[in-house]
Design an enzyme around this catalytic site. Structure first.
Site, mmCIF file in Angstrom:
data_model
loop_
_atom_site.group_PDB
_atom_site.id
_atom_site.type_symbol
_atom_site.label_atom_id
_atom_site.label_comp_id
_atom_site.label_asym_id
_atom_site.label_seq_id
_atom_site.Cartn_x
_atom_site.Cartn_y
_atom_site.Cartn_z
ATOM 1 N N THR A 256 0.851 -1.195 0.000
ATOM 2 C CA THR A 256 0.000 0.000 0.000
ATOM 3 C C THR A 256 0.888 1.247 0.000
ATOM 4 O OG1 THR A 256 -1.365 -1.324 1.461
ATOM 5 C CG2 THR A 256 -2.059 0.952 1.085
ATOM 6 N N HIS A 346 2.638 0.896 8.956
ATOM 7 C CA HIS A 346 3.314 0.756 7.667
ATOM 8 C C HIS A 346 4.802 1.038 7.777
ATOM 9 C CE1 HIS A 346 3.969 0.366 3.425
ATOM 10 N NE2 HIS A 346 2.757 -0.132 3.360
HETATM 11 N N1 PXP Z 1 -1.308 -0.761 7.802
HETATM 12 C C1 PXP Z 1 -1.849 -0.834 6.567
HETATM 13 C C2 PXP Z 1 -3.102 -0.086 6.285
HETATM 14 C C3 PXP Z 1 -1.235 -1.616 5.560
HETATM 15 O O1 PXP Z 1 -1.781 -1.682 4.328
HETATM 16 C C4 PXP Z 1 -0.069 -2.348 5.883
HETATM 17 C C5 PXP Z 1 0.555 -3.225 4.857
HETATM 18 O O2 PXP Z 1 -0.279 -4.270 4.510
HETATM 19 C C6 PXP Z 1 0.426 -2.255 7.200
HETATM 20 C C7 PXP Z 1 -0.195 -1.433 8.123
HETATM 21 C C8 PXP Z 1 1.628 -3.014 7.652
HETATM 22 O O3 PXP Z 1 2.761 -2.572 7.004
HETATM 23 P P1 PXP Z 1 4.122 -3.396 7.168
HETATM 24 O O4 PXP Z 1 3.922 -4.733 6.549
HETATM 25 O O5 PXP Z 1 5.114 -2.539 6.448
HETATM 26 O O6 PXP Z 1 4.399 -3.486 8.647
#
Ligand code: PXP
Length: 396
Positions: A256, A346
């Protein structure tokens, strides 16, 4: 009511301070309309409270307040342990009077003794904070302290673990293992407060079967990330996760990329929020940490916002990191003032989690890739436990 006050490893506080504290606490029982009961307050040092924290709660760091309920609370409530050293230091950092802050910590401990628990249950954090603010208003109406409490909860943030990438490994060979269902169970055993799955439009990792089984077996809560499409809204309504996080999605992206674009789309998102809320699903919007975006989000009726931490995670050099962190802090304050529950996620990993986890308004972190990556080396339970400890530690 007998309030016993002890000083352990620490200089006694002045008689005046103790008297103010005693009379304020007596008043607390009147306001709560419950019979007075005895309890003990132990004022101590950082070193001593750390020993308590380690011995009783397996947390090897000092904290400001601990509360230990007695077995028969009809007569004696238990003990509140406060580090005066920490209280003094924190009152300076937060620009609050020491008396007011000490009282806030004591009231917080007292509510724990009375059975409130912000670390458990879905609604107790809010209930606890509401009681805390009401009590302080009634017994020691210090405006600065009330404003501070309204902004900050003495609440450890939660960790929601995204298990998508276990399915990514499975899909690399189009086989049936490793199973994200197993990962969800182990993540919960490691201390996850929620399990996250992203049902992408191209089903490149998580599929419907995974979501259905994880929904059945999770003991915490299932958070379903998805794009706002009629097909996925229909699926969510059938599955009924605890929460849906609406995210933007481009099929060709690796992950994302940014927050939801709300300009010109408020009505469309509002409709989805309403539809999901109607069947009891909470809705979170994944957003860039920007004022304009948050203000538009308010018009959608969503309960939660998840602030995109991607730019912070990718920032290069100290200056850029500080700038992105400040942006997240400002957005968290604003989101909270607008009445949202604030989450973030994220790109967060074991190195960069500390500073964001210290932002008091953020109640939950959504983390996937770094935890799954580490779990290959140390196992799922351990990888989750380590991340949770870093989050808890950042809150002090
Ligand atoms: N939050 C959202 C809305 C996401 O789309 C993602 C990825 O799928 C994450 C958190 C988690 O990100 P990461 O895998 O980089 O920890």
């Amino acid at each position: 009511m007998k309030i016993e006050i002890q000083f352990l490893d620490f200089e006694p506080l002045s008689r005046d301070k103790i008297n103010t504290l005693r009379s304020s606490l007596k008043r607390a029982f009147e306001i709560l309309k419950i019979p007075e009961r005895g309890f003990t307050i132990v004022f101590t040092s950082d070193a001593k409270i750390r020993e308590y924290n380690r011995f009783f709660l397996n947390r090897d760091y000092p904290t400001n307040v601990l509360a230990f309920k007695s077995d028969d609370r009809s007569k004696y409530l238990g003990e509140i342990i406060i580090s005066v050293e920490r209280a003094e230091e924190e009152s300076k950092v937060y620009n609050l009077s020491f008396e007011a802050y000490l009282l806030a910590l004591t009231v917080h401990g007292l509510l724990h003794l009375l059975g409130y628990d912000h670390e458990r249950g879905l609604y107790s954090p809010w209930l606890m904070l509401k009681n805390e603010i009401d009590l302080i208003r009634g017994i020691f109406p210090d405006e600065e302290l009330i404003k501070f409490l309204q902004r900050r909860e003495f609440m450890p943030a939660k960790l929601a673990v995204n298990v998508d990438h276990v399915a990514t490994v499975r899909e690399a060979r189009k086989t049936y293992y490793p199973d994200p269902v197993h990962a969800a169970v182990l993540a919960e055993l490691g201390g996850a407060d929620g399990i996250v799955v992203h049902l992408r439009l191209d089903r490149r990792h998580i599929n419907e079967r995974d979501v259905k089984i994880i929904r059945e077996i999770t003991k915490t809560k299932l958070i379903l990330e998805m794009a706002n499409t009629p097909e996925l809204i229909k699926f969510a309504k059938e599955i009924r996760p605890y929460q849906v996080t609406l995210v933007p999605e481009r099929v060709e992206e690796i992950t994302t990329e940014g927050g939801l674009e709300l300009e010109g789309r408020v009505e469309e998102i509002k409709k989805a929020v309403k539809e999901l809320n109607r069947v009891g699903i909470k809705v979170s919007l994944f957003l860039n940490p920007e004022e304009k975006v948050l203000e538009l989000a308010k018009k959608t009726g969503a309960q939660i916002v998840e602030l995109h931490t991607g730019k912070y995670a990718e920032a290069k050099g100290e200056e850029e990191v500080i700038e992105e962190l400040a942006r997240l802090e400002r957005a968290s304050h604003l989101a909270r003032d607008l009445g949202f529950i604030v989450h973030a996620g994220h790109g967060l990993n074991y190195e960069n989690i500390g500073p964001v986890a210290a932002i008091p308004e953020v109640e939950e972190f959504s983390i996937g890739h770094s935890i799954i990556g580490r779990s290959i080396m140390v196992g799922m339970k351990e990888a989750v436990r380590e991340m949770k400890e870093l989050i808890l530690r950042a809150r002090g």
